[in-house]
Motif scaffolding. Sequence first.
Motif, PDB file in Angstrom:
ATOM      1  N   ALA A 265       0.833  -1.202   0.000  1.00  0.00           N
ATOM      2  CA  ALA A 265       0.000   0.000   0.000  1.00  0.00           C
ATOM      3  C   ALA A 265       0.871   1.256   0.000  1.00  0.00           C
ATOM      4  O   ALA A 265       0.583   2.227  -0.718  1.00  0.00           O
ATOM      5  CB  ALA A 265      -0.924  -0.006   1.215  1.00  0.00           C
ATOM      6  N   GLY A 266       1.945   1.238   0.802  1.00  0.00           N
ATOM      7  CA  GLY A 266       2.838   2.398   0.834  1.00  0.00           C
ATOM      8  C   GLY A 266       3.512   2.629  -0.503  1.00  0.00           C
ATOM      9  O   GLY A 266       3.570   3.758  -1.005  1.00  0.00           O
ATOM     10  N   ALA A 267       4.036   1.555  -1.097  1.00  0.00           N
ATOM     11  CA  ALA A 267       4.660   1.684  -2.413  1.00  0.00           C
ATOM     12  C   ALA A 267       3.642   2.097  -3.459  1.00  0.00           C
ATOM     13  O   ALA A 267       3.933   2.899  -4.360  1.00  0.00           O
ATOM     14  CB  ALA A 267       5.312   0.356  -2.817  1.00  0.00           C
ATOM     15  N   GLY A 268       2.428   1.560  -3.345  1.00  0.00           N
ATOM     16  CA  GLY A 268       1.377   1.901  -4.297  1.00  0.00           C
ATOM     17  C   GLY A 268       1.012   3.377  -4.257  1.00  0.00           C
ATOM     18  O   GLY A 268       0.787   4.003  -5.294  1.00  0.00           O
ATOM     19  N   ILE A 269       0.961   3.949  -3.046  1.00  0.00           N
ATOM     20  CA  ILE A 269       0.649   5.380  -2.918  1.00  0.00           C
ATOM     21  C   ILE A 269       1.716   6.220  -3.616  1.00  0.00           C
ATOM     22  O   ILE A 269       1.407   7.185  -4.339  1.00  0.00           O
ATOM     23  CB  ILE A 269       0.531   5.765  -1.430  1.00  0.00           C
ATOM     24  CG1 ILE A 269      -0.725   5.132  -0.821  1.00  0.00           C
ATOM     25  CG2 ILE A 269       0.486   7.287  -1.270  1.00  0.00           C
ATOM     26  CD1 ILE A 269      -0.823   5.278   0.674  1.00  0.00           C
ATOM     27  N   LEU A 270       2.988   5.867  -3.409  1.00  0.00           N
ATOM     28  CA  LEU A 270       4.072   6.587  -4.083  1.00  0.00           C
ATOM     29  C   LEU A 270       3.944   6.486  -5.599  1.00  0.00           C
ATOM     30  O   LEU A 270       4.070   7.484  -6.320  1.00  0.00           O
ATOM     31  CB  LEU A 270       5.423   6.032  -3.639  1.00  0.00           C
ATOM     32  CG  LEU A 270       5.964   6.496  -2.286  1.00  0.00           C
ATOM     33  CD1 LEU A 270       7.225   5.722  -1.937  1.00  0.00           C
ATOM     34  CD2 LEU A 270       6.236   7.992  -2.293  1.00  0.00           C
ATOM     35  N   LEU A 271       3.693   5.276  -6.090  1.00  0.00           N
ATOM     36  CA  LEU A 271       3.571   5.082  -7.533  1.00  0.00           C
ATOM     37  C   LEU A 271       2.385   5.850  -8.101  1.00  0.00           C
ATOM     38  O   LEU A 271       2.479   6.442  -9.183  1.00  0.00           O
ATOM     39  CB  LEU A 271       3.429   3.588  -7.843  1.00  0.00           C
ATOM     40  CG  LEU A 271       4.688   2.742  -7.651  1.00  0.00           C
ATOM     41  CD1 LEU A 271       4.350   1.253  -7.730  1.00  0.00           C
ATOM     42  CD2 LEU A 271       5.743   3.095  -8.695  1.00  0.00           C
ATOM     43  N   ILE A 272       1.262   5.844  -7.392  1.00  0.00           N
ATOM     44  CA  ILE A 272       0.080   6.568  -7.862  1.00  0.00           C
ATOM     45  C   ILE A 272       0.381   8.053  -7.988  1.00  0.00           C
ATOM     46  O   ILE A 272       0.050   8.698  -9.005  1.00  0.00           O
ATOM     47  CB  ILE A 272      -1.109   6.332  -6.910  1.00  0.00           C
ATOM     48  CG1 ILE A 272      -1.617   4.892  -7.051  1.00  0.00           C
ATOM     49  CG2 ILE A 272      -2.240   7.316  -7.198  1.00  0.00           C
ATOM     50  CD1 ILE A 272      -2.633   4.508  -6.001  1.00  0.00           C
ATOM     51  N   LEU A 273       1.014   8.631  -6.970  1.00  0.00           N
ATOM     52  CA  LEU A 273       1.339  10.057  -7.002  1.00  0.00           C
ATOM     53  C   LEU A 273       2.288  10.381  -8.155  1.00  0.00           C
ATOM     54  O   LEU A 273       2.113  11.380  -8.865  1.00  0.00           O
ATOM     55  CB  LEU A 273       1.960  10.479  -5.669  1.00  0.00           C
ATOM     56  CG  LEU A 273       1.032  10.450  -4.449  1.00  0.00           C
ATOM     57  CD1 LEU A 273       1.811  10.763  -3.177  1.00  0.00           C
ATOM     58  CD2 LEU A 273      -0.123  11.426  -4.623  1.00  0.00           C
ATOM     59  N   ILE A 274       3.281   9.525  -8.355  1.00  0.00           N
ATOM     60  CA  ILE A 274       4.274   9.783  -9.403  1.00  0.00           C
ATOM     61  C   ILE A 274       3.668   9.616 -10.791  1.00  0.00           C
ATOM     62  O   ILE A 274       3.904  10.435 -11.690  1.00  0.00           O
ATOM     63  CB  ILE A 274       5.488   8.854  -9.217  1.00  0.00           C
ATOM     64  CG1 ILE A 274       6.257   9.273  -7.970  1.00  0.00           C
ATOM     65  CG2 ILE A 274       6.395   8.886 -10.437  1.00  0.00           C
ATOM     66  CD1 ILE A 274       7.371   8.345  -7.585  1.00  0.00           C
ATOM     67  N   TYR A 275       2.861   8.568 -10.987  1.00  0.00           N
ATOM     68  CA  TYR A 275       2.230   8.379 -12.291  1.00  0.00           C
ATOM     69  C   TYR A 275       1.264   9.519 -12.606  1.00  0.00           C
ATOM     70  O   TYR A 275       1.162   9.955 -13.756  1.00  0.00           O
ATOM     71  CB  TYR A 275       1.504   7.034 -12.336  1.00  0.00           C
ATOM     72  CG  TYR A 275       2.420   5.842 -12.450  1.00  0.00           C
ATOM     73  CD1 TYR A 275       3.611   5.910 -13.164  1.00  0.00           C
ATOM     74  CD2 TYR A 275       2.088   4.627 -11.842  1.00  0.00           C
ATOM     75  CE1 TYR A 275       4.454   4.822 -13.263  1.00  0.00           C
ATOM     76  CE2 TYR A 275       2.926   3.521 -11.944  1.00  0.00           C
ATOM     77  CZ  TYR A 275       4.106   3.625 -12.651  1.00  0.00           C
ATOM     78  OH  TYR A 275       4.939   2.541 -12.766  1.00  0.00           O
ATOM     79  N   ALA A 276       0.541   9.979 -11.597  1.00  0.00           N
ATOM     80  CA  ALA A 276      -0.367  11.111 -11.815  1.00  0.00           C
ATOM     81  C   ALA A 276       0.418  12.361 -12.208  1.00  0.00           C
ATOM     82  O   ALA A 276       0.026  13.105 -13.126  1.00  0.00           O
ATOM     83  CB  ALA A 276      -1.193  11.369 -10.557  1.00  0.00           C
ATOM     84  N   ALA A 277       1.549  12.595 -11.518  1.00  0.00           N
ATOM     85  CA  ALA A 277       2.380  13.757 -11.840  1.00  0.00           C
ATOM     86  C   ALA A 277       2.954  13.648 -13.250  1.00  0.00           C
ATOM     87  O   ALA A 277       2.950  14.619 -14.016  1.00  0.00           O
ATOM     88  CB  ALA A 277       3.503  13.892 -10.817  1.00  0.00           C
ATOM     89  N   LEU A 278       3.434  12.465 -13.612  1.00  0.00           N
ATOM     90  CA  LEU A 278       4.020  12.271 -14.945  1.00  0.00           C
ATOM     91  C   LEU A 278       2.979  12.416 -16.045  1.00  0.00           C
ATOM     92  O   LEU A 278       3.267  12.935 -17.127  1.00  0.00           O
ATOM     93  CB  LEU A 278       4.680  10.895 -15.030  1.00  0.00           C
ATOM     94  CG  LEU A 278       5.994  10.724 -14.271  1.00  0.00           C
ATOM     95  CD1 LEU A 278       6.434   9.272 -14.274  1.00  0.00           C
ATOM     96  CD2 LEU A 278       7.086  11.607 -14.874  1.00  0.00           C
ATOM     97  N   SER A 279       1.763  11.949 -15.782  1.00  0.00           N
ATOM     98  CA  SER A 279       0.699  12.101 -16.762  1.00  0.00           C
ATOM     99  C   SER A 279       0.370  13.581 -16.972  1.00  0.00           C
ATOM    100  O   SER A 279       0.168  14.038 -18.112  1.00  0.00           O
ATOM    101  CB  SER A 279      -0.546  11.340 -16.307  1.00  0.00           C
ATOM    102  OG  SER A 279      -1.599  11.507 -17.231  1.00  0.00           O
TER     103      SER A 279
END
Length: 483
Positions: A265-279
């Motif tokens: 869940a912690g790693a997923g939150i980081l990935l979600i934030l980064i993918y949203a920023a990159l998009s």
Amino acid sequence: MANTVSNAPSEQTAEPRQDTASANSRGDAQGLSATRLNGRHRLVVAFTFFSMFFGAGNLIFPPLMGAQAQSAALPATIGFIISAVGLPILGVLAVASAGGFEHLASRVSPKFAAMLAFVIIMAIGPCFAIPRTATTSYEMAITPFVGENNRLALLLYSIVFFALSFLLSQHPEKLSKSLGRFMGPLLLVLIAVMFVSCIFIGHGALGKPFGDYANGSLVYGFVNGYQTMDLLAALYFGIVISANISQFGVTDTKANRHETGIAGAGAGILLILIYAALSFIGAVSGSIKSANGKDDTGATVLTNLTTSAFGSIGTAFVGLIFVLACFNVCTGLISTCATYFENTFPTVFGHPVKYRAWSVFFAVFSFIVSNAGLSAIITVSLPVLGALYPIAIILVLLNLVEKPFSSKFPRVYFWTVLLVALFTIFDCIVKLLAVFGLPMTSVSRALATLPLYDAQLTWLIPAAAGIVIGVIDSAIRSRHQAK
């Protein structure tokens, strides 16, 4: 997808051993193992989890998606996150609960498990992921200064890139002590800088989605998430995460799975934030300069933005970061693949083949593939990943319902995977023939008439049929055994 398949456990070795000793002493006194990690250890495991997934390849696909989706970037990003974040984390949990990928895939058959493992290693290694590290870093660091389609520059760059990566792969423990500790934070800082720049940089309104994102942006975002290859990598990462948690003293199966879920869940939150920023970065870049989905890549999209925002100095800095990040990933993947092949194929035609020989083979093979160019690698990889991902998804989902359903009807694994594989592999062959200029026009047209084919979800139909057949087959076998 990062390079820590082989290095992650060693990075954790010193500290976990001390904690494990104390945890074991407490366990010996109380007759129990630790049941939870403290906050600091949870953070360490979560960042280890994140670093195992996030590599340079994960940087290039969300920006291109955002550049093409434009005003539809939000639904496209949601679809991308489901397949690029949700499925890999479920995959880690599935493998951890099954006790390893081989055990999970062996529920279909042992031969199938060995074959699928080989194909996945080749996909996340020399066929796609390793060559992509050279071509991605080349497009970010060199292309802005030498121009597009400079084959000689790519040839020379890839020779140096793979030669140095091969040399460093002979000592992977040194890599984890140097590049591995710094590249993750540097990449996060880079993304943060680009994201903040997008907020303040002047750009026009986001346009209408085009290309594949013109219709069904959420579904195509989901399919595009296959390109990260993280679900395939997760089939190997799950047992590593579980082992790291065990090193901290949490050896109870139920507690270990719980902590794996928290780390995921912690790693997923980081990935979600980064993918949203990159998009978002990609959408802004696309509003400044339109991206051609056939010729441009996410690397091109990021270069367009950094050149506009920072000029040549900013572009050079971003390129340097990509070179280091890709080099780190490449070295780790070469060592991982060479280790796997040394253990799986210790002899070839009766002659022993050691680690160094396998690492030479993968470096040379990847060098040859990389000179096809990033766009070509992505074009070829999409049909292959389209064949592998549904199989991996089926294995993960059936494992999630193992206790209430799959264990009662074990033949669902065989029939579901068989029918899905027959369809996806056939579809992959047809698409690959078209890519290489040998189209099967009549077959392609027939496939296009199937339900959900445009959304690339037709495999759900054979999956449903496989579940029904598997339930019936299991029931019949159970009755015969009862007699």
